[in-house]
Write an enzyme that holds these catalytic residues in place. Structure first.
Site, short mmCIF file in Angstrom:
data_model
loop_
_atom_site.label_atom_id
_atom_site.label_comp_id
_atom_site.label_asym_id
_atom_site.label_seq_id
_atom_site.Cartn_x
_atom_site.Cartn_y
_atom_site.Cartn_z
N GLY A 73 40.95 33.87 40.26
CA GLY A 73 41.08 32.42 40.24
C GLY A 73 42.09 31.97 39.22
N GLU A 89 45.74 32.03 44.40
CA GLU A 89 45.31 32.82 43.24
C GLU A 89 44.76 34.18 43.66
OE1 GLU A 89 45.65 32.57 40.03
OE2 GLU A 89 46.35 30.52 39.80
N GLU A 93 46.51 37.63 42.39
CA GLU A 93 45.77 38.51 41.48
C GLU A 93 45.24 39.78 42.11
OE1 GLU A 93 42.82 36.07 39.56
OE2 GLU A 93 44.34 35.08 38.33
N PRO A 108 31.98 22.59 34.28
CA PRO A 108 32.99 22.28 33.27
C PRO A 108 33.20 23.48 32.36
CG PRO A 108 30.91 21.24 32.70
CD PRO A 108 30.71 21.91 34.03
N GLU A 143 42.35 45.19 36.19
CA GLU A 143 41.63 46.01 37.18
C GLU A 143 40.85 45.09 38.09
OE1 GLU A 143 39.26 49.36 35.61
OE2 GLU A 143 40.12 48.84 33.65
#
Length: 172
Positions: A73, A89, A93, A108, A143
Site C-alpha cells: 500500500g 501500489e 510493490e 487514522p 521481501e
C-alpha cells in the site's frame, strides 16, 4: 505536544512571518488572512490472500519502521481514486495485478515523513489478484510472502494503523 505545522514558519501565500497557530490543525496568517489546514492524507492498504487463506505480508525496506512487517500500500496520488491507488501500489510493490477491490474499513494514522508527522487516513481494501506466481518484492518492499493467518502477530507490524487493521483481519 507541538503543533502539526510547527515547521512551517512563513505564510505560503504572502511569505509573512506572522503565520501563527489558529487551532490544533491549522495556522493563520495575521498579514493576509490565509488559513492553512492540515487534514489527513489518504493512504491505501491491500489485503491479499492466496487459495489457502494465507495473507500477503511485506517487510519494509525504508523508514519509517524499516525491517518490520507491513501490507502492500501507500499514498494516493493527485487525481487518483483510492481504488486506483491500491491497484497501482500493489503493482509497484509486489508485481501483482489487482483484478478486483472491495473496501473494508479505515483507520487514522500518523506517518513520519521528512521530519514531519503527517496525519493519514488509511483505507483498507480486500484485493483479488490475477496470479500470485509473479510475486516479487519491489519499490519500498524488501521481501514479500504469504503468511498463514495463525502465524501473524500484529505486534510485528511497524505502523500503528496496520497493527490495528491486521488485528481486525486475523481476529487477534
Amino acid at each position: 505536544m507541538s503543533h502539526l505545522l510547527e515547521l512551517f514558519r512563513f505564510c505560503p501565500v504572502c511569505g509573512s512571518e506572522k503565520f501563527v497557530e489558529n487551532n490544533k490543525q491549522s495556522k493563520r496568517c495575521n498579514s493576509c488572512g490565509f488559513i492553512n489546514y492540515i487534514n489527513p492524507k489518504a493512504a491505501v492498504v491491500a489485503i491479499i490472500t492466496n487459495s489457502e487463506g494465507d495473507i500477503l505480508v511485506c517487510k519494509r525496506a525504508k523508514d519509517p519502521a524499516r525491517g518490520t512487517l507491513d501490507m502492500p500500500g501507500g499514498f494516493t496520488d493527485l487525481n487518483e481514486t483510492a481504488e486506483e491507488a491500491v491497484i497501482r501500489e500493489v503493482k509497484e510493490e509486489t508485481g501483482l495485478t489487482v483484478t478486483a477491490t472491495r473496501y473494508l474499513f479505515s483507520l487514522p494514522n500518523t506517518y513520519k515523513y521528512s521530519g514531519l508527522n503527517v496525519p493519514t487516513m488509511d483505507l483498507f481494501f480486500e484485493c483479488d489478484v490475477q496470479e500470485i506466481s509473479n510475486l516479487t518484492a519491489r519499490d519500498d518492499v524488501a521481501e514479500a510472502w504469504f503468511m498463514p493467518r495463525k502465524e501473524i502477530d500484529p505486534e510485528h507490524f511497524g505502523l500503528a494503523s496496520i497493527r490495528k487493521g491486521i488485528s481486525r483481519i486475523v481476529g487477534k
